[in-house]
Design an enzyme around this catalytic site. Structure first.
Site, PDB file in Angstrom:
ATOM      1  N   TYR B 103       0.839  -1.197   0.000  1.00  0.00           N
ATOM      2  CA  TYR B 103       0.000   0.000   0.000  1.00  0.00           C
ATOM      3  C   TYR B 103       0.871   1.243   0.000  1.00  0.00           C
ATOM      4  O   TYR B 103       1.926   1.274   0.642  1.00  0.00           O
ATOM      5  CB  TYR B 103      -0.890   0.045   1.248  1.00  0.00           C
ATOM      6  CG  TYR B 103      -2.071  -0.894   1.223  1.00  0.00           C
ATOM      7  CD1 TYR B 103      -3.314  -0.470   0.775  1.00  0.00           C
ATOM      8  CD2 TYR B 103      -1.943  -2.207   1.649  1.00  0.00           C
ATOM      9  CE1 TYR B 103      -4.405  -1.322   0.755  1.00  0.00           C
ATOM     10  CE2 TYR B 103      -3.032  -3.073   1.646  1.00  0.00           C
ATOM     11  CZ  TYR B 103      -4.262  -2.620   1.195  1.00  0.00           C
ATOM     12  OH  TYR B 103      -5.329  -3.467   1.191  1.00  0.00           O
ATOM     13  N   TYR B 142      -0.667  -9.524   0.589  1.00  0.00           N
ATOM     14  CA  TYR B 142       0.381  -8.929   1.428  1.00  0.00           C
ATOM     15  C   TYR B 142       0.418  -9.586   2.801  1.00  0.00           C
ATOM     16  O   TYR B 142      -0.601 -10.025   3.327  1.00  0.00           O
ATOM     17  CB  TYR B 142       0.247  -7.414   1.511  1.00  0.00           C
ATOM     18  CG  TYR B 142      -0.835  -6.887   2.414  1.00  0.00           C
ATOM     19  CD1 TYR B 142      -2.078  -6.568   1.919  1.00  0.00           C
ATOM     20  CD2 TYR B 142      -0.604  -6.684   3.762  1.00  0.00           C
ATOM     21  CE1 TYR B 142      -3.067  -6.077   2.744  1.00  0.00           C
ATOM     22  CE2 TYR B 142      -1.584  -6.188   4.603  1.00  0.00           C
ATOM     23  CZ  TYR B 142      -2.822  -5.891   4.079  1.00  0.00           C
ATOM     24  OH  TYR B 142      -3.792  -5.406   4.896  1.00  0.00           O
ATOM     25  N   ARG B 152      -2.869 -11.644   3.750  1.00  0.00           N
ATOM     26  CA  ARG B 152      -4.225 -11.302   3.328  1.00  0.00           C
ATOM     27  C   ARG B 152      -4.436 -11.720   1.877  1.00  0.00           C
ATOM     28  O   ARG B 152      -3.568 -11.502   1.036  1.00  0.00           O
ATOM     29  CB  ARG B 152      -4.486  -9.786   3.414  1.00  0.00           C
ATOM     30  CG  ARG B 152      -4.481  -9.152   4.758  1.00  0.00           C
ATOM     31  CD  ARG B 152      -5.751  -9.257   5.617  1.00  0.00           C
ATOM     32  NE  ARG B 152      -6.982  -9.785   5.089  1.00  0.00           N
ATOM     33  CZ  ARG B 152      -8.008  -9.066   4.622  1.00  0.00           C
ATOM     34  NH1 ARG B 152      -7.944  -7.764   4.580  1.00  0.00           N
ATOM     35  NH2 ARG B 152      -9.115  -9.647   4.198  1.00  0.00           N
ATOM     36  N   HIS B 155      -7.326  -8.261  -2.394  1.00  0.00           N
ATOM     37  CA  HIS B 155      -8.632  -7.636  -2.162  1.00  0.00           C
ATOM     38  C   HIS B 155      -8.587  -6.167  -2.544  1.00  0.00           C
ATOM     39  O   HIS B 155      -7.524  -5.555  -2.600  1.00  0.00           O
ATOM     40  CB  HIS B 155      -9.065  -7.793  -0.702  1.00  0.00           C
ATOM     41  CG  HIS B 155      -8.150  -7.115   0.276  1.00  0.00           C
ATOM     42  ND1 HIS B 155      -6.973  -7.678   0.706  1.00  0.00           N
ATOM     43  CD2 HIS B 155      -8.231  -5.915   0.893  1.00  0.00           C
ATOM     44  CE1 HIS B 155      -6.370  -6.858   1.555  1.00  0.00           C
ATOM     45  NE2 HIS B 155      -7.107  -5.773   1.679  1.00  0.00           N
ATOM     46  N   HIS B 157     -10.586  -2.668  -1.244  1.00  0.00           N
ATOM     47  CA  HIS B 157     -11.505  -2.090  -0.264  1.00  0.00           C
ATOM     48  C   HIS B 157     -12.559  -1.253  -0.985  1.00  0.00           C
ATOM     49  O   HIS B 157     -12.229  -0.471  -1.880  1.00  0.00           O
ATOM     50  CB  HIS B 157     -10.751  -1.200   0.721  1.00  0.00           C
ATOM     51  CG  HIS B 157      -9.829  -1.963   1.620  1.00  0.00           C
ATOM     52  ND1 HIS B 157     -10.215  -2.451   2.847  1.00  0.00           N
ATOM     53  CD2 HIS B 157      -8.535  -2.331   1.475  1.00  0.00           C
ATOM     54  CE1 HIS B 157      -9.191  -3.081   3.427  1.00  0.00           C
ATOM     55  NE2 HIS B 157      -8.154  -3.018   2.609  1.00  0.00           N
TER      56      HIS B 157
END
Lengths: 175, 233
Positions: B103, B142, B152, B155, B157
């Site tokens: 991120y 990640y 995780r 995905h 958000h």
């Protein structure tokens, strides 16, 4: 009927996607309500500040009306990330009562890492005791817990701390 | 006989999720107090195209001078209420990791490269039929410190504002066939498989762009007045 899509946590990096729309002074026309400052702190079950929460508010104007569908985009809505001490501040107008029975209130929605679902609560005003006493939503809250929804009036504005857990755990609503 | 109102959130993840320790000190312990629709505002914030950032629906070209690395994807779908009516002009906000699983956020210290041409945030509005689409790249998985060797699943958000105040949703889109899904405490926090399946996008060959981008379809159903059981007071 279709089943609603379930929620998932906003996670630790929500500011990447949500901070583009910052809290802004709510400028209802006409600005019938007095300008107020609402501030508070988000605290976890240890009483420690939550430094990574997003606070959103939604409210009526001073006359008790929610923005119409033709209102300016984002009218009546505020959003701010808390600071490193879990503190937030909104500058807005005090809403009027939205129905004859309702006490003035501001809707709060809280997002954070660790919250699987958004938390929804309401701020009521300490200087509206008579209206608070007959508010139909407050009436659904056990008497002993109602104080968690009442913002104290201080020399610098209204103070509304949000306790996620503990003896002062804020009342949250299933909407 | 009086039927008991069933909250629309029934079947969602509980607030307190032992496999997700971040919830331990943050999940409220008391049950949320149900409010009937007549005690809620019938509407939420209104959004319009005027406040969206230019290019907010194309996450691959938001940095001048280059394009984002990774598998280009077109994500589209329809946002409706429980009765199937379109949620028109709903605001959708998006954020995601880059193709390497990192991120663009100061708190993300994963030793994967940042992509100088990928920010990972966007906004789109649904049209009058409740339909939306945006262009992005497939995010990477990640690592996270939730549990040993935790990763995780890939995905994106999603944050959505429907017309009603109760039609506020923050969720995550997952990708079909991801082997990390059954290992993920956040995804698996939703008890029922059928409810979890609603968070998994479907590969869509009909919208896949030849020699350009794979397409995924992700439909969303929001709560709100129409989603509230008729017997909820």
């Amino acid at each position: 009927m279709r089943r609603p899509t379930p929620a998932q946590t906003a996670g630790p990096y929500y500011s990447l996607g949500l901070d583009w729309w910052q809290a802004h002074p709510i400028t209802h026309e006409p600005p019938a309500g007095a300008a107020i400052c609402v501030r508070g702190q988000v605290l976890d079950g240890d009483g420690a500040p939550v430094p990574d929460a997003l606070v959103e508010i939604w409210q009526a104007n001073g006359a008790g009306d929610y923005p119409t569908r033709s209102a300016a985009a984002g009218e009546g809505f505020g959003r701010v990330s808390v600071d490193a001490e879990g503190r937030y501040t909104f500058l807005t107008h005090k809403p009027g009562p939205t129905t004859p029975q309702a006490a003035p209130h501001i809707h709060f929605t809280l997002l954070a890492r660790g919250l699987m679902n958004p938390l929804v609560t309401r701020l009521y005003f300490a200087d509206e005791a008579a209206r608070n006493h007959r508010d139909p939503a407050l009436a659904r809250v056990p008497l002993a817990r109602r104080a968690t929804l009442i913002a104290a009036l201080t020399p610098t504005g209204y103070c509304f701390d949000i306790h996620l857990q503990g003896p002062l755990e804020t009342v949250f609503f299933d909407v | 006989m009086k039927r008991v109102a069933r909250p629309a959130t029934r079947g969602w993840a509980p607030n307190q999720l032992p496999a997700y320790p971040s919830s331990t000190k943050r999940a409220p312990q008391a049950a949320a107090i149900a409010l009937p629709p007549q005690l809620l505002p019938s509407q939420g914030p209104r959004w319009g195209p005027e406040q969206l950032r230019a290019g907010a629906g194309d996450l691959t070209t938001q940095v001048p001078g280059g394009t984002a690395q990774g598998q280009r994807i077109l994500v589209h779908g329809r946002v409706s209420d429980a009765a199937g009516r379109p949620e028109a002009h709903a605001l959708i906000e998006l954020w995601q990791a880059n193709a390497a699983g990192r991120y663009l956020h100061a708190a993300d210290q994963h030793a994967a490269p940042l992509d100088p041409y990928f920010i990972g945030a966007g906004q789109v509005l649904t049209d009058a039929q409740g339909c939306y689409e945006f262009l992005s790249i497939e995010p990477g998985a990640y690592p996270w410190g939730n549990h040993p060797n935790g990763w995780r699943p890939k995905h994106i958000h999603f944050s959505l504002f429907g017309a009603g105040f109760a039609a506020r949703l923050v969720t995550q889109l997952y990708f079909p066939g991801d082997p990390l899904l059954p290992l993920d405490p956040i995804f698996m926090g939703i008890p029922q498989a059928a409810a979890r399946a609603r968070l998994v996008a479907k590969f869509d060959l009909t919208r896949t762009q030849p020699a350009w981008a794979l397409a995924y379809r992700f439909d969303v159903v929001l709560r709100g007045c129409a989603a509230t059981p008729l017997d909820a007071h």
